[in-house]
Design an enzyme around this catalytic site. Sequence first.
Site, PDB file in Angstrom:
ATOM      1  CB  ALA A 110      -0.916   0.015   1.214  1.00 38.14           C
ATOM      2  CG  PHE A 113      -0.178   2.088   5.459  1.00 41.91           C
ATOM      3  CD1 PHE A 113      -0.060   2.888   6.580  1.00 41.91           C
ATOM      4  CD2 PHE A 113      -1.420   1.971   4.861  1.00 41.91           C
ATOM      5  CE1 PHE A 113      -1.155   3.563   7.110  1.00 41.91           C
ATOM      6  CE2 PHE A 113      -2.527   2.636   5.378  1.00 41.91           C
ATOM      7  CZ  PHE A 113      -2.388   3.433   6.503  1.00 41.91           C
ATOM      8  CB  CYS A 114       3.790  -1.914   2.812  1.00 36.29           C
ATOM      9  SG  CYS A 114       2.738  -2.560   4.142  1.00 36.29           S
ATOM     10  CB  VAL A 115       4.837   1.508  -1.284  1.00 37.19           C
ATOM     11  CG1 VAL A 115       5.721   2.254  -2.282  1.00 37.19           C
ATOM     12  CG2 VAL A 115       4.218   0.263  -1.925  1.00 37.19           C
ATOM     13  CB  THR A 118       9.604  -0.767   1.832  1.00 37.69           C
ATOM     14  OG1 THR A 118       8.844  -1.625   2.697  1.00 37.69           O
ATOM     15  CG2 THR A 118      10.740  -1.547   1.193  1.00 37.69           C
TER      16      THR A 118
END
Length: 183
Positions: A110, A113-115, A118
Amino acid sequence: MTTALIVIDVQRALFETSPPPADAASVVARINMLADRARAAGVPVIYVHHESPGSALAHGQPGWELDPRLTPAQGDLRVRKTTPDSFLRTALGQTLSDAGVTHLVICGYATEFCVDTTVRRAAGLGLPVTLAADAHTTHDKPHAPGGQIRAHHNATLPAISSFGVKIEAIPAADIIFSGGTAG
């Protein structure tokens, strides 16, 4: 630079929703195109799976599996994670180090969030990042549609210079992999 392609959380429980993430079918098609081009150039492709026990994203559950429209190949790597950070308590950092990877191309779900997490963590670790600007997505939120969230991150992440490495956001079609590198 030695590059790796990181595909984050393109999983059934996150994509087989109503409504689906913004521009989901096109995003998946662009990810497949990137993965095919990466493999042809000898660039490793790494699929990251988010997992959460007791949910549709529990390891081994149908929702944990990759979206069936993705076309992973034998030899592609898999990483399991439990937080928005693909590096935290995972083998990703060691896997990249062992392969001599010095640059990441990142796509997936997402965006906020995760993108985002990271990308920032990779830059904090000294890895330049190319964000595939049209190959990451999220669901619409009460405050903004998914496409607007993606546009916001495509504009703000490359503006971060304090990590000391370049973060760029470019369309997937403009990302060229050659001999283990990308530009």
